[in-house]
Design a protein around this motif. Structure first.
Motif, PDB file in Angstrom:
ATOM      1  N   ASN A 276       0.882  -1.425   0.072  1.00 17.40           N
ATOM      2  CA  ASN A 276      -0.033  -0.201  -0.001  1.00 17.40           C
ATOM      3  C   ASN A 276       0.922   1.262   0.243  1.00 17.40           C
ATOM      4  OD1 ASN A 276      -1.869  -2.205   1.160  1.00 17.40           O
ATOM      5  ND2 ASN A 276      -3.224  -0.580   0.709  1.00 17.40           N
ATOM      6  N   THR A 277       0.615   2.094   0.899  1.00 13.39           N
ATOM      7  CA  THR A 277       1.420   3.274   1.239  1.00 13.39           C
ATOM      8  C   THR A 277       0.636   4.629   1.279  1.00 13.39           C
ATOM      9  OG1 THR A 277       3.597   2.615   0.307  1.00 13.39           O
ATOM     10  CG2 THR A 277       3.163   4.985   0.296  1.00 13.39           C
ATOM     11  N   THR A 278       0.721   5.329   2.289  1.00 11.42           N
ATOM     12  CA  THR A 278       0.235   6.893   2.193  1.00 11.42           C
ATOM     13  C   THR A 278       1.401   7.672   2.212  1.00 11.42           C
ATOM     14  OG1 THR A 278      -1.514   6.095   3.560  1.00 11.42           O
ATOM     15  CG2 THR A 278      -1.063   8.328   3.680  1.00 11.42           C
ATOM     16  N   ILE A 279       1.264   8.642   1.183  1.00  9.21           N
ATOM     17  CA  ILE A 279       2.223   9.794   0.816  1.00  9.21           C
ATOM     18  C   ILE A 279       1.564  11.296   1.019  1.00  9.21           C
ATOM     19  CG2 ILE A 279       3.880   8.159  -0.396  1.00  9.21           C
ATOM     20  CD1 ILE A 279       2.707   9.370  -2.795  1.00  9.21           C
ATOM     21  N   GLY A 280       2.493  12.026   1.224  1.00  9.08           N
ATOM     22  CA  GLY A 280       1.729  13.514   1.108  1.00  9.08           C
ATOM     23  C   GLY A 280       2.782  14.637   1.128  1.00  9.08           C
ATOM     24  N   VAL A 281       2.306  16.005   1.288  1.00  9.45           N
ATOM     25  CA  VAL A 281       2.968  16.950   1.485  1.00  9.45           C
ATOM     26  C   VAL A 281       2.328  17.894   2.757  1.00  9.45           C
ATOM     27  CG1 VAL A 281       3.567  19.456   0.680  1.00  9.45           C
ATOM     28  CG2 VAL A 281       3.788  17.134  -0.843  1.00  9.45           C
ATOM     29  N   VAL A 282       3.034  18.432   3.638  1.00  9.72           N
ATOM     30  CA  VAL A 282       2.522  19.265   4.725  1.00  9.72           C
ATOM     31  C   VAL A 282       3.269  20.608   4.367  1.00  9.72           C
ATOM     32  CG1 VAL A 282       4.030  18.466   6.284  1.00  9.72           C
ATOM     33  CG2 VAL A 282       2.003  19.794   7.092  1.00  9.72           C
ATOM     34  N   ALA A 283       2.726  21.889   4.572  1.00  9.77           N
ATOM     35  CA  ALA A 283       3.350  22.938   4.060  1.00  9.77           C
ATOM     36  C   ALA A 283       2.914  24.285   4.944  1.00  9.77           C
ATOM     37  CB  ALA A 283       3.210  23.314   2.488  1.00  9.77           C
ATOM     38  N   THR A 284       3.741  25.179   5.137  1.00 10.90           N
ATOM     39  CA  THR A 284       3.579  26.456   5.592  1.00 10.90           C
ATOM     40  C   THR A 284       4.016  27.573   4.802  1.00 10.90           C
ATOM     41  OG1 THR A 284       3.779  27.719   7.554  1.00 10.90           O
ATOM     42  CG2 THR A 284       5.503  26.328   6.858  1.00 10.90           C
ATOM     43  N   ASP A 285       3.691  28.990   5.181  1.00 10.94           N
ATOM     44  CA  ASP A 285       4.289  30.001   4.374  1.00 10.94           C
ATOM     45  C   ASP A 285       5.250  30.873   5.134  1.00 10.94           C
ATOM     46  OD1 ASP A 285       2.263  30.954   6.266  1.00 10.94           O
ATOM     47  OD2 ASP A 285       1.046  32.086   4.983  1.00 10.94           O
ATOM     48  N   ALA A 297       7.305  17.565   8.786  1.00  8.00           N
ATOM     49  CA  ALA A 297       6.745  16.181   8.016  1.00  8.00           C
ATOM     50  C   ALA A 297       6.784  15.070   9.160  1.00  8.00           C
ATOM     51  CB  ALA A 297       7.801  15.898   7.057  1.00  8.00           C
ATOM     52  N   ALA A 298       7.789  15.269  10.036  1.00  4.72           N
ATOM     53  CA  ALA A 298       7.617  13.905  11.227  1.00  4.72           C
ATOM     54  C   ALA A 298       6.550  14.209  11.963  1.00  4.72           C
ATOM     55  CB  ALA A 298       9.164  14.264  11.730  1.00  4.72           C
ATOM     56  N   VAL A 299       6.414  15.445  12.232  1.00  7.11           N
ATOM     57  CA  VAL A 299       5.045  15.537  13.222  1.00  7.11           C
ATOM     58  C   VAL A 299       3.902  15.341  12.472  1.00  7.11           C
ATOM     59  CG1 VAL A 299       3.882  17.031  14.803  1.00  7.11           C
ATOM     60  CG2 VAL A 299       6.287  17.192  14.728  1.00  7.11           C
ATOM     61  N   ALA A 300       3.827  15.534  11.073  1.00  6.94           N
ATOM     62  CA  ALA A 300       2.451  15.231  10.338  1.00  6.94           C
ATOM     63  C   ALA A 300       2.576  13.487  10.353  1.00  6.94           C
ATOM     64  CB  ALA A 300       2.779  15.609   9.074  1.00  6.94           C
ATOM     65  N   HIS A 301       3.420  13.074  10.553  1.00 11.82           N
ATOM     66  CA  HIS A 301       3.097  11.382  10.838  1.00 11.82           C
ATOM     67  C   HIS A 301       2.530  11.140  11.952  1.00 11.82           C
ATOM     68  CE1 HIS A 301       5.506   9.454   7.241  1.00 11.82           C
ATOM     69  NE2 HIS A 301       6.343  10.186   7.515  1.00 11.82           N
ATOM     70  N   ASP A 302       2.386  11.921  12.897  1.00  7.90           N
ATOM     71  CA  ASP A 302       1.553  11.757  14.018  1.00  7.90           C
ATOM     72  C   ASP A 302       0.167  11.821  13.472  1.00  7.90           C
ATOM     73  OD1 ASP A 302       3.781  11.517  15.742  1.00  7.90           O
ATOM     74  OD2 ASP A 302       3.318  13.647  16.542  1.00  7.90           O
ATOM     75  N   GLY A 303      -0.232  12.716  12.749  1.00  7.30           N
ATOM     76  CA  GLY A 303      -1.518  12.986  12.303  1.00  7.30           C
ATOM     77  C   GLY A 303      -2.058  11.855  11.313  1.00  7.30           C
ATOM     78  N   ASP A 345      -2.546  17.808  12.718  1.00  5.10           N
ATOM     79  CA  ASP A 345      -4.079  17.903  12.561  1.00  5.10           C
ATOM     80  C   ASP A 345      -4.697  18.004  11.117  1.00  5.10           C
ATOM     81  OD1 ASP A 345      -4.318  17.738  15.242  1.00  5.10           O
ATOM     82  OD2 ASP A 345      -4.781  19.765  15.767  1.00  5.10           O
ATOM     83  N   VAL A 346      -3.757  18.945  10.460  1.00  3.44           N
ATOM     84  CA  VAL A 346      -4.184  19.180   9.104  1.00  3.44           C
ATOM     85  C   VAL A 346      -3.995  17.769   8.015  1.00  3.44           C
ATOM     86  CG1 VAL A 346      -4.068  21.763   8.598  1.00  3.44           C
ATOM     87  CG2 VAL A 346      -2.194  20.156   7.930  1.00  3.44           C
ATOM     88  N   PHE A 347      -2.949  17.093   8.579  1.00  5.99           N
ATOM     89  CA  PHE A 347      -2.810  15.771   7.804  1.00  5.99           C
ATOM     90  C   PHE A 347      -3.946  14.795   7.998  1.00  5.99           C
ATOM     91  CE2 PHE A 347      -0.434  12.490   5.929  1.00  5.99           C
ATOM     92  CZ  PHE A 347       0.285  12.856   4.745  1.00  5.99           C
TER      93      PHE A 347
END
Length: 379
Positions: A276-285, A297-303, A345-347
């Motif tokens: 399988n696999t889940t992938i993504g991008v988390v971003a800020t301005d 990115a690491a903390v987004a893995h908590d999400g 949270d957004v993830f």
């Protein structure tokens, strides 16, 4: 806190998103491209799954040379699908965008894949450079309804990250693609079975692309885009609700309620070995360093782990890229903490939108096809 104007990744100013997919003729797969501003975005990465398929991730180590990337490619096709990044590199190079070297530029384009091989019927029907090119072109910065330089009018209607798309069965080409099922999707805020999520499955249900954003009290934007294709369940084991929806902003998931017990009792997804696999991008301005983007990115893995159970397994290649467009100043300690928490949270919310907007098919029904009572009736 509130969502950004589109509740999507493009609420981070300067980022653009394009999707392309092939459906039919043995294909059920696609590619999603996240384009950075021409000057690039600072980037980091965190890989937690045991079976990743990636490109240029080592370059994002803070000890290494390049700080900024020019695009991120998320794609189906397992290792074969990494070819899609070549089409994006070519487009960027033609535009003169990349890391400057003697004689020209080298576009920096990290990529990650999901495993969706054979889901359209043909094992080697996978994304290639031309599909990456189509996704890049779909991310071109022309507003919907306006004429592009070639005179074509981009008039696709917005697709909500909610119920109607998620309850449609797929019949033929997706979202106005060509007769062979190929095509780009230029709605940059869309969720569902599009782009890299076209052939995705999520714990027996249809998976797909999902996106979400939040604007913090000081005006900072944090957003995510995910391709949800996990072997694990996306449901809360206590009541069958979509687990990621627990982290929704006020009103975001108010149209949902726990499904009836009879529907839960009738749900018996096939428990067969699967890649399988889940992938993504988390971003800020905000302006972040490579190391801080890696931490985001690491903390987004908590999400991810809040919304998928289990996560980071031996047959998942879970990979998240962190981006900073640097449109706002460097954060202080407290602001950075808020950004990291928001990234998780957004993830989670993006995974929920992916599941709710996904198009059902025979081998992977949509969530609301399996649990129709989870849709709250309007009074």
């Amino acid at each position: 806190m509130r969502p950004g104007p589109s509740n999507s990744l493009v609420d981070v100013a300067g980022l653009r998103v394009g999707h392309a997919q092939r459906v039919g003729g043995g294909y059920l797969t696609g590619t999603t491209v996240v384009l950075a501003p021409p000057s690039g975005a600072v980037a980091g990465v965190d890989v937690r799954g045991a079976a990743p398929g990636t490109r240029e991730t080592e370059l994002l180590d803070p000890r290494n040379l390049v700080s900024r990337v020019h695009a991120v490619v998320l794609t189906g096709g397992s290792a074969y699908g990494l070819s899609a990044a070549c089409g994006v590199v070519d487009r960027l190079a033609d535009a003169g965008i990349g890391y400057p070297v003697a004689g020209g530029v080298v576009p920096i384009v990290p990529a990650a894949v999901i495993f969706d091989l054979g889901r359209g019927g043909t094992f080697r029907a996978v994304p290639d450079a031309s599909l990456g090119t189509a996704a890049y072109d779909a991310a071109a910065p022309f507003p919907l309804g306006t004429a592009t330089p070639d005179g074509q009018v981009d008039a696709l209607p917005p697709l909500a990250a909610g119920v109607p798309l998620g309850r449609r069965k797929r019949k033929g080409p997706l979202h106005g693609g060509s007769p062979d099922g190929a095509g780009g999707l230029s709605d940059k805020t869309a969720s569902g079975s599009i782009g890299a999520g076209t052939g995705a499955r999520a714990g027996g249900l249809a998976g797909g692309v999902g996106t979400a954003s939040v604007v913090l009290p000081d005006g900072t934007t944090v957003a995510a885009l995910v391709v949800a294709n996990p072997v694990g369940s996306v449901l809360d084991p206590r009541d069958g609700t979509v687990a990621g929806a627990r982290y929704g902003l006020p009103g975001e998931f108010d149209h949902l309620q726990p499904p009836r017990q009879a529907e839960l009792d009738a749900w018996h997804p096939e428990n067969a070995p699967s890649f399988n696999t889940t992938i993504g991008v988390v971003a800020t301005d905000l302006t972040l360093t490579k190391a801080q983007c890696g931490k985001l990115a690491a903390v987004a893995h908590d999400g991810l782990a809040r919304a998928i159970r289990p996560a980071h397994t031996m047959t998942d290649g879970d990979t998240i890229f962190g981006l900073a467009t640097c449109a706002r100043p460097e954060p202080g300690h407290d602001t950075l903490q808020e950004v990291l928490a928001a990234g998780a949270d957004v993830f989670s919310r993006a995974i929920a939108h992916a599941v709710l907007a996904a198009t059902g098919r025979e081998d992977a029904p949509a969530y609301l096809d399996v649990f129709p009572s989870a849709l709250r009736k309007q009074s």
